[in-house]
Design an enzyme around this catalytic site. Structure first.
Site, PDB file in Angstrom:
ATOM      1  N   GLY A 177      30.831  52.302  39.951  1.00 18.64           N
ATOM      2  CA  GLY A 177      29.427  52.275  40.368  1.00 18.64           C
ATOM      3  C   GLY A 177      28.897  51.281  39.627  1.00 18.64           C
ATOM      4  CG  ASN A 178      25.656  49.399  41.075  1.00 22.25           C
ATOM      5  OD1 ASN A 178      24.368  50.093  41.180  1.00 22.25           O
ATOM      6  ND2 ASN A 178      26.182  49.271  42.141  1.00 22.25           N
TER       7      ASN A 178
END
Length: 405
Positions: free
Chosen positions: A211-212
């Site tokens: 993810g980020n």
């Protein structure tokens, strides 16, 4: 969340006996969903303690222009505010505002603010009726400042007359009215806008994912601003735990492939597509059916490329200027503007919004942003550090200009 969710209020408190009521104002603002930044004058500190307002707002109280010099407190506070409320406002502060003086943090901050200003005077009747005060108030109202009150009633020392600060509920109503009067024209009426926001998550196993750090704040601000400007808005939200803006249709997704499917299902009806989401460039080629065990050793995760949705949309058009109008985002840490120009050309977008996410006051998870909007026509518009709500409107200004008639 209340009707002021997402609104950032600069609450200035000056040195009058009515300063104690500022605590009630702060509580009402927070209850309505606003983020409140209190600023006390030295005189106000004699009437109300910083701990009270910090406890009610959950925000640091500021009073000294010499604090946080590297952070440029007065400029940052002024730019970040959606609306400023001075409650109560003494005759002295009103005079300084009318004269453009800046000898403390509050007046310095207000000179840097471009948001609506609401002033709630409080003073003795003779001071309110003095010709100098009347002239100063006239100057402020002539500049578009919202002056509310004062009311008539019991004043300090038992006197009765005009000069009593308006009640907290009336001050909140004035804040709402000031925000409404500053709302942009409904220049997106009849348009359909698709906005993506948040950050995609690419599963490794049933527990873990790639993810980020995107929270979706910028994209949600754009969706909210587009709806306020009259658009029919579809918000494709990737893992964003934010409330849906009023008048916006929300489509929740998790992965980049789900986001692509959602956008492609909406694009045929769209006049504008704003790709503000942080979409993962890669995903695991295979997803483990059960949780990977640490005891089995370090796993090797083979990655495969995700589709580039913005580039796909750009390639589907005959060229820039065709519908839908495409707006991309570039979150960069190194040489952001040059990388933005390169990305704008590669993606075939009409506009590209570049922001430097290495900054502590802009980018992911912040309430403010500083961006440069690049255009396929070679245009460049820089938006100085401001609340994301304000940045959203500046982006949409460029969108409206690109749509033409």
């Amino acid at each position: 969340m209340g009707d002021l969710a997402g609104v950032r209020v600069l609450l200035g408190v000056t040195g009058g006996i009515a300063a104690y009521k500022a605590a009630l104002v702060a509580r009402l603002l927070v209850h309505a969903g606003a983020t409140v930044d209190p600023v006390l004058t030295r005189g106000a500190e004699r009437f109300i303690g910083a701990a009270t307002l910090e406890g009610l707002t959950g925000r640091r109280v500021r009073s000294d222009v010499w604090e946080d010099i590297p952070g440029e407190s007065h400029v940052a506070l002024g730019r970040a505010a959606d609306v400023a409320l001075i409650y109560p406002a003494t005759a002295h502060t009103i005079a300084k505002l009318a004269g453009g003086l800046a000898d403390d943090l509050l007046t310095t901050t207000l000179l840097a603010a471009t948001c609506p200003l609401v002033v709630a005077p409080a003073m003795h009747t003779e001071m309110w009726q003095h010709a100098a005060t009347a002239a100063n108030v006239a100057t402020l109202t002539g500049r578009g400042v919202h002056v509310i009150g004062p009311a008539s009633g019991i004043l300090m020392g038992g006197d009765v007359g005009a000069g009593r600060v308006v009640e907290p509920e009336d001050a909140i109503a004035a804040v709402r009215a000031a925000l409404a009067s500053a709302a942009p024209d409904r220049d997106l009426q009849g348009r359909t806008v698709v906005v993506t926001a948040g950050g995609t998550r690419e599963p490794i196993d049933p527990v873990r994912y790639l993810g980020n750090r995107s929270t979706g704040k910028m994209g949600f601000a754009i969706a909210d601003a587009a709806a306020r400007r009259g658009a029919s808005v579809h918000l494709v939200a990737a893992n964003a735990g934010l409330p849906t803006p009023d008048g916006v249709t929300r489509h929740d997704v998790t992965t980049a492939l789900e986001l692509r499917d959602a956008v492609l299902g909406l694009v045929d009806r769209a006049d504008v597509v704003v790709k503000a989401a942080a979409v993962a460039d890669f995903r695991p080629a295979t997803v483990a059916a059960s949780k990977l065990k640490k005891a089995d050793g370090v796993p090797v995760v083979e990655l495969t490329r995700n589709p580039d949705v913005l580039a796909e949309l750009g390639a589907a058009r005959s060229g820039p200027g065709e519908r839908p109008l495409l707006v991309g985002f570039a979150a960069e840490t190194d040489d952001p503007e040059q990388r933005g120009w390169d990305k704008l050309k590669r993606k075939g977008a009409d506009l590209l919004v570049v922001n430097d996410v290495s900054r502590s006051d802009a980018g992911f998870a912040t309430d403010t942003n500083h961006v440069v909007i690049l255009g396929a026509d070679g245009s460049r518009v820089e938006v100085a550090l401001a609340a994301k709500r304000e940045v959203a409107d500046r982006i949409l200004d460029r969108v409206v200009a690109g749509l033409g008639d």
